[in-house]
Design an enzyme around this catalytic site. Structure first.
Site, short mmCIF file in Angstrom:
data_model
loop_
_atom_site.label_atom_id
_atom_site.label_comp_id
_atom_site.label_asym_id
_atom_site.label_seq_id
_atom_site.Cartn_x
_atom_site.Cartn_y
_atom_site.Cartn_z
NE ARG A 17 -8.04 -8.30 1.23
CZ ARG A 17 -7.77 -7.43 0.25
NH1 ARG A 17 -6.82 -6.51 0.41
NH2 ARG A 17 -8.44 -7.46 -0.89
CE LYS A 21 -4.41 -1.70 1.75
NZ LYS A 21 -5.43 -1.61 2.82
#
Length: 288
Positions: free
Chosen positions: A255, A221
């Site tokens: 995740r 991210k």
């Protein structure tokens, strides 16, 4: 700490890894990579071979300013993929990344076992009722607004305190609809600045106050690559660092896009945790 995935009891007291399978053309890292059955199956097989405990399928990109996708298009993208993976890998525990109740219901009826909702039921007032009826585990994430508006909604007086209040309300509401197995996700990158993401990570152990499993989703991210001045493609090392920190803060599920590296992180963390927890014994004089 168990969740019941359609009759399979999964013990989350030992950290698990959720592999990401995006079937969207515009996801920030892997958008458009899995356009045909062969590529989808190859990637799913690779993640399962590397030890993925779950595969999370998404058909609506939730990156900031993501394009709107109609319910019909989301269904057309995702249901055939669920059916395809269930056909070739029937034991797979499939999670569905959606905020729409109709999509959740169709996917569970096609074989999915978990619903992963970025909005915690805030974007579809039928979601909690539907999940309660389906009797599947529910991952609820913290977010403000929508993927299209969340970048403007980052004003907090005390971000962690406000997030804890948010989860308390959402958990209580979910319970009224009969949802038994709940996992909470702090929502890194959703309605949070770079600095806020790291503040939440530094205090992530506080989310354990809810007594529920916690999922950490930081894979590749912007909180990594913007800090380092790189790109999502160069963010694997940073992902591993943040996953290690998340595990130390009590994360139960990671995740990730890169399953092999995450499984290695969990394995090393677990053995290190056991070692560090053992009493330190003095060595005999002269030995090091």
């Amino acid at each position: 700490m168990f969740i019941n995935c359609k009759g399979t009891l999964v013990d989350l007291s030992k950290p698990k890894v959720m592999g990401i399978l995006n079937v969207t053309p515009d996801s920030f890292f892997d958008g458009g990579k899995y356009k045909d059955e062969a590529k989808l199956l190859n990637h799913a097989e690779k993640m399962l071979a590397e030890g993925a405990d779950f595969i999370d399928i998404g058909a609506y990109s939730s990156k900031p300013n993501a394009e709107f996708v109609s319910q019909t298009e989301e269904l057309q993208r995702i249901v055939p993929v669920v059916e395809l993976i269930r056909k070739h890998f029937p034991a797979t525990l499939i999670s569905i990344d959606t905020f729409r109740a109709v999509v959740a219901k169709a996917c569970v009826e096609s074989g999915a076992a978990i619903i992963n909702d970025i909005s915690a039921g805030m974007l579809d007032d039928k979601m909690l009722e539907t999940v309660g009826q389906l009797k599947v585990p529910y991952i609820m994430m913290h977010m403000r607004g929508t993927p299209q508006t969340m970048v403007k909604l980052t004003q907090y007086d005390d971000i962690v305190k406000e997030m804890l209040s948010y989860f308390a309300e959402r958990i209580n509401t979910a319970r009224t609809f009969g949802i038994n197995d709940i996992v909470i996700d702090p929502g890194f990158g959703f309605a949070k600045t770079l600095q806020q993401n790291y503040e939440v990570l530094s205090k992530m152990e506080l989310f354990k106050i809810a007594g529920l499993p916690v999922l950490a989703g930081m894979s590749r991210k912007s909180m990594i690559y913007k800090l380092l001045g790189t790109t999502p493609q160069e963010a694997l090392n940073g992902t591993t660092v943040l996953n290690t920190i998340a595990l130390s803060k009590g994360a139960n599920i990671l995740r990730v896009h890169d399953v092999k590296e995450a499984k290695e992180t969990v394995k090393i963390f677990q053995i290190s945790e056991c070692r560090f927890a053992s009493p330190v014994r003095a060595l005999p004089s002269g030995q090091i």
